[in-house]
Design a protein around this motif. Structure first.
Motif, PDB file in Angstrom:
ATOM      1  N   ASP A   1       9.706 -11.269  36.013  1.00  0.00           N
ATOM      2  CA  ASP A   1       9.424 -10.291  36.912  1.00  0.00           C
ATOM      3  C   ASP A   1       9.050  -9.159  36.235  1.00  0.00           C
ATOM      4  N   GLY A   2       7.737  -9.547  35.523  1.00  0.00           N
ATOM      5  CA  GLY A   2       6.843  -8.503  34.840  1.00  0.00           C
ATOM      6  C   GLY A   2       7.488  -8.101  33.479  1.00  0.00           C
ATOM      7  N   ASP A   3       8.579  -8.602  32.999  1.00  0.00           N
ATOM      8  CA  ASP A   3       9.295  -8.064  31.821  1.00  0.00           C
ATOM      9  C   ASP A   3       9.754  -9.179  30.891  1.00  0.00           C
ATOM     10  N   PHE A   4      10.058  -8.953  29.462  1.00  0.00           N
ATOM     11  CA  PHE A   4      10.668  -9.870  28.812  1.00  0.00           C
ATOM     12  C   PHE A   4      12.302  -9.990  29.230  1.00  0.00           C
ATOM     13  N   PRO A   5      12.718 -11.376  29.260  1.00  0.00           N
ATOM     14  CA  PRO A   5      14.223 -11.304  29.525  1.00  0.00           C
ATOM     15  C   PRO A   5      15.176 -10.497  28.474  1.00  0.00           C
ATOM     16  N   ASN A   6      16.194  -9.866  29.111  1.00  0.00           N
ATOM     17  CA  ASN A   6      17.284  -9.235  28.147  1.00  0.00           C
ATOM     18  C   ASN A   6      18.324 -10.241  27.750  1.00  0.00           C
ATOM     19  N   ALA A   7      18.627 -10.163  26.448  1.00  0.00           N
ATOM     20  CA  ALA A   7      19.909 -11.191  25.975  1.00  0.00           C
ATOM     21  C   ALA A   7      21.107 -10.795  26.642  1.00  0.00           C
ATOM     22  N   ASP A   8      21.149  -9.617  26.948  1.00  0.00           N
ATOM     23  CA  ASP A   8      22.442  -9.271  27.689  1.00  0.00           C
ATOM     24  C   ASP A   8      22.970  -9.729  29.118  1.00  0.00           C
ATOM     25  N   ASP A   9      21.935  -9.973  29.751  1.00  0.00           N
ATOM     26  CA  ASP A   9      21.735 -10.616  31.020  1.00  0.00           C
ATOM     27  C   ASP A   9      21.515 -11.676  31.143  1.00  0.00           C
ATOM     28  N   ASP A  10      20.469 -12.325  30.423  1.00  0.00           N
ATOM     29  CA  ASP A  10      19.831 -13.534  30.759  1.00  0.00           C
ATOM     30  C   ASP A  10      20.051 -14.598  29.385  1.00  0.00           C
ATOM     31  N   LEU A  11      20.646 -15.564  29.767  1.00  0.00           N
ATOM     32  CA  LEU A  11      21.277 -16.639  28.774  1.00  0.00           C
ATOM     33  C   LEU A  11      19.909 -17.252  28.003  1.00  0.00           C
ATOM     34  N   TYR A  12      18.690 -17.374  28.931  1.00  0.00           N
ATOM     35  CA  TYR A  12      17.629 -18.012  28.370  1.00  0.00           C
ATOM     36  C   TYR A  12      16.585 -17.261  27.673  1.00  0.00           C
ATOM     37  N   ALA A  13      17.046 -15.851  27.442  1.00  0.00           N
ATOM     38  CA  ALA A  13      16.213 -14.780  26.441  1.00  0.00           C
ATOM     39  C   ALA A  13      16.273 -15.617  25.009  1.00  0.00           C
ATOM     40  N   VAL A  14      14.993 -15.141  24.468  1.00  0.00           N
ATOM     41  CA  VAL A  14      14.772 -15.981  23.055  1.00  0.00           C
ATOM     42  C   VAL A  14      14.610 -14.972  22.311  1.00  0.00           C
ATOM     43  N   ARG A  15      14.464 -15.292  20.963  1.00  0.00           N
ATOM     44  CA  ARG A  15      14.322 -14.613  19.561  1.00  0.00           C
ATOM     45  C   ARG A  15      12.974 -14.703  19.272  1.00  0.00           C
ATOM     46  N   PRO A  16      12.081 -13.647  19.216  1.00  0.00           N
ATOM     47  CA  PRO A  16      10.673 -13.849  18.732  1.00  0.00           C
ATOM     48  C   PRO A  16      10.574 -14.178  17.358  1.00  0.00           C
TER      49      PRO A  16
END
Length: 334
Positions: free
Chosen positions: A140-155
């Motif tokens: 949705d036009g932004d990088f996922p947030n680790a607080d809300d999305d389990l699939y958020a990644v570490r760069p």
């Protein structure tokens, strides 16, 4: 004898330098009653005198004096011998100089020939390039947030690696097409170390591992066979794109073009410690990842350093079988 000759040479050198300022005749006193007189009409002779073997000449003079031979004849013979040696040296130097001049002309002609050949439109050069960068994706036009999305990644740790065979075809003096084949690896390291990727009848889900273990890392990786076609404007008009270790390069180059990749393999890996023992859980499968990936690649370089950005236009997962994510990678080209 050698010490005497060396002393005479030093004395002669000092006298010649003094004579250049005062007169054209140089008188070199020897022993108690002897002397040598040098008459120099042309100071350019000094260059010739540098190549005379004075030690041999003096030895010859002294030997003939002991035999009551005319000193004048002796001197003339010694000078004639030195003149002959000097002429031979001059001929040798002239021959070497002519040879060097011919080699220089040949080198210049060869460089001109290569330059004309390299600027010929349609000519292609091949090289191997390596991409090293990091992965992420946009939702949705932004990088996922680790607080809300389990699939958020570490760069850091979500590495993108590419090995490419690249052909560079010249279309004009400063315009090229870079087209190539390669293998690319996506690595997505999740922010939460206990994230698990599970397949269900409806698609793929991201859940937390609730086991009482010490989680270390969790990641999803995929391997693609890739094809790219990148038009490049190279203001330095180099036929081959320079490498970082070359130490040189064109002033500026920029390129933008499409790529297409086909998924060859994919897997998940969960690493943890259980009672102090390091454990790894690996699972291979499609995980509803799209078999095809296609997008746009942007390249920019200055001198011998190049950077890239890849953006997948299609979604990482099959539509409706996972979160809507578009993969993006950026890094450096070797």
């Amino acid at each position: 004898m050698k010490k005497v000759c060396i002393g005479l040479l030093l004395l002669l050198t000092g006298s010649v330098l003094k004579a250049q300022q005062q007169a054209d005749t140089v008188i070199v006193p020897l022993a108690k009653t002897s002397q040598i007189i040098f008459t120099i009409k042309d100071k350019s002779d000094l260059e010739i005198l540098k190549h005379y073997n004075f030690q041999a000449m003096f030895e010859d003079i002294l030997q003939r004096l002991r035999s009551d031979t005319s000193a004048t004849d002796t001197t003339r013979n010694a000078i004639a011998k030195n003149d002959e040696e000097h002429e031979q040296n001059e001929e040798k130097w002239d021959t070497e100089k002519e040879h060097d001049d011919e080699e220089t002309e040949d080198d210049e002609a060869w460089e001109e020939k290569v330059r004309k050949r390299d600027y010929r439109p349609g000519r292609t050069w091949q090289s191997f390039n390596f991409d090293l960068g990091i992965n992420n994706y946009i939702s949705d036009g932004d990088f996922p947030n680790a607080d809300d999305d389990l699939y958020a990644v570490r760069p850091w740790g979500s590495w993108y690696v590419g090995i490419n065979s690249t052909q560079r075809t010249r279309l004009a003096r400063n315009f090229f097409i870079e087209w190539g084949l390669g293998l690319n690896w996506y690595n997505f390291k999740f922010e939460k170390d206990n994230v698990m990727v599970q397949r269900t009848d409806d698609g793929v889900e991201f859940v937390l591992d609730t086991r009482d273990v010490d989680h270390i890392k969790s990641k999803l990786s995929a391997t693609y066979f890739n094809v790219s076609l990148i038009p490049v404007l190279d203001l330095g008009d180099h036929s081959r794109r320079p490498k970082m270790w070359d130490g040189y390069g064109s002033e500026f180059r920029i390129g933008l073009g499409p790529y297409v990749g086909y998924r060859l393999a994919s897997k998940t890996k969960l690493v943890f410690k259980d009672d102090g023992d390091r454990e790894k859980e690996k699972e291979r499968g499609s995980f509803n990842l799209s078999n095809l990936r296609y997008g746009v690649r942007f390249q920019i370089g200055f001198r011998s350093t190049d950077f890239f950005i890849n953006y997948d236009i299609n979604e990482l997962f099959v539509e409706g079988k996972g979160p809507k994510l578009n993969a993006v990678s950026f890094g450096i080209i070797f």
